[in-house]
Design an enzyme around this catalytic site. Structure first.
Site, short mmCIF file in Angstrom:
data_model
loop_
_atom_site.label_atom_id
_atom_site.label_comp_id
_atom_site.label_asym_id
_atom_site.label_seq_id
_atom_site.Cartn_x
_atom_site.Cartn_y
_atom_site.Cartn_z
N CYS A 142 0.86 -1.19 0.00
CA CYS A 142 0.00 0.00 0.00
C CYS A 142 0.89 1.23 0.00
CB CYS A 142 -0.97 -0.01 1.17
SG CYS A 142 -0.25 -0.42 2.76
N SER A 143 1.23 1.74 1.14
CA SER A 143 2.04 2.95 1.16
C SER A 143 2.62 3.17 2.54
CB SER A 143 1.18 4.14 0.79
OG SER A 143 0.11 4.18 1.70
#
Lengths: 208, 115
Positions: free
Chosen positions: A111-112
Site C-alpha cells: 500500500c504505502s
C-alpha cells in the site's frame, strides 16, 4: 427562459466522496468513536508539524555523533524517539545505510507504509502503482527517472516496508561538509535522500 | 512497428513525480486520513489490520490512478468498520441519503447540516 430549470443551481451540491466522508464521520461521531476536534488536530499535526525535517535531524545527528549512530543501528525506534519523534501506529523503525558499494531504496509494494514520524506523509509518487511495482522490478531505471545515476558497480538494495517495520535511508555524508553544525548538515538532507530516490544536496550546489 | 514505436509501446508506466507537495487535495481526504488514525488510536483496529485492508483494496482496484489513493483509503475504512460491526451497511446507506437530501435543500453558500 425556463427559470425553474435553474433552480438546482441555487442549492448546494456535495460530490460523491464528500458525501461518503460525511456519512461515515457523522455516524462515528454520533456513536462516540471519534471527536471532530481530535480529527482536526491530527490533520494539523501532519500538515504542519511532522515532516522530513524530523528525519533530516536524525541523519544530521548520525553523521555528527558516532555513539548516536551506533544506537541508531542497534535500535532505530528508540534512537529516533530520543529526538522526540515517535510513531503513533506502533511501528518499528530501521535504518539502512548507503555506502560506496550499496544504495538503498525504500518502497511499500502493498500500500504505502511510510515512516510518518520522520518523513511526514508520503508524496504522490510513493503511493502510485508504477512506483510500487517498478521500484522492485527495475530500481535502476526508477532512480534515473529521479535523476540519480549510480555507477554500475553500486548495488541497489530495495526494502519493502510493512505496517510493522518502516525504513529510513541514511544517505552518505557528502564530502566538503567537515566541521559543519548539525543544523547546517540537516539543511542538505532532502526527503528523497531518506527514501533513496535522491541524494543529499552537494555543498557546492547549496543555495546560501 | 518501427524501433521508436516499439520503445514507446514497451515503456513502463511513468512515475508521477512532481514538485507539487500537496498532502491532501481536498478536505475530505484529510478527514479520511485523520479518522483512520483516530480510530486506530482509540483501539478499534491495529494499524497492520488497516494496512492489510488498504493493500487488498488497492490490489483489487483496476483504475490504479494515484489520485484515487484516499478514495481507496476511505473504502478500506468503510470495509473494516462494517466488518467489525461498528457501523452497518444499512446505516451507511440511510445516512448517505440524508446527506444528499440535506445538500439539496441547503441554499448555496450555507453550511450543509443534517436535520
Amino acid at each position: 427562459m425556463a427559470k425553474e430549470n435553474d433552480h438546482d443551481h441555487e442549492h448546494s451540491h456535495l460530490d460523491e466522496m464528500d458525501i461518503r466522508l460525511r456519512t461515515l464521520e457523522s455516524l462515528l461521531v454520533e456513536k462516540g468513536y471519534v471527536n471532530p476536534d481530535a480529527l482536526d488536530a491530527i490533520v494539523e499535526t501532519y500538515e504542519k508539524k511532522i515532516g522530513p525535517r524530523n528525519g533530516a535531524a536524525v541523519v544530521a545527528r548520525a553523521w555528527s555523533d558516532d555513539a548516536y549512530l551506533d544506537r541508531l543501528r542497534k535500535d532505530a525506534t528508540s534512537a529516533i524517539a530520543e529526538l522526540g519523534f515517535s510513531g503513533r501506529q506502533g511501528e518499528h523503525m530501521r535504518i539502512v545505510e548507503n555506502t560506496d558499494e550499496v544504495h538503498n531504496l525504500v518502497v511499500c509494494t502493498l500500500c504505502s507504509c511510510y515512516p510518518w514520524p520522520v518523513l511526514g506523509l508520503p508524496p504522490v509518487w510513493y503511493k502510485s502503482a508504477p512506483y510500487r511495482s517498478r521500484a522492485v522490478s527495475e530500481p535502476r531505471a526508477v532512480l534515473s527517472e529521479f535523476g540519480v545515476n549510480l555507477p554500475e558497480s553500486t548495488k541497489i538494495r530495495v526494502w519493502d516496508s510493512t505496517a510493522e517495520l518502516r525504513y529510513l535511508v541514511l544517505p552518505k555524508r557528502p564530502k566538503g561538509t567537515e566541521g559543519w553544525s548539525e543544523e547546517r548538515l540537516a539543511s542538505i538532507v532532502t526527503r528523497d535522500s531518506m527514501i533513496g530516490t535522491g541524494l543529499p544536496v552537494e555543498p557546492k550546489d547549496q543555495t546560501p | 512497428m518501427s524501433e521508436v514505436d516499439k520503445e514507446v509501446a514497451d515503456s513502463p508506466p511513468a512515475l508521477p513525480i512532481s514538485d507539487d507537495e500537496v498532502i491532501f487535495r481536498a478536505p475530505w481526504e484529510a478527514q479520511a486520513f485523520s479518522m483512520a488514525v483516530a480510530l486506530n488510536e482509540n483501539g478499534l483496529f491495529n494499524w497492520d489490520e488497516f494496512a492489510h485492508e488498504l493493500g487488498a483494496v488497492i490490489a483489487e482496484d483496476t483504475s490504479s490512478a494515484s489520485e484515487d489513493y484516499y478514495r481507496l483509503w476511505l473504502r478500506a475504512l468503510e470495509q473494516i468498520l462494517t466488518r467489525k460491526s461498528v457501523v452497518s451497511v444499512e446505516e451507511i446507506s440511510k445516512r448517505k441519503t440524508e446527506w444528499e437530501q440535506a445538500a439539496a435543500r441547503t441554499p448555496h453558500g450555507r453550511p450543509i447540516v443534517l436535520e
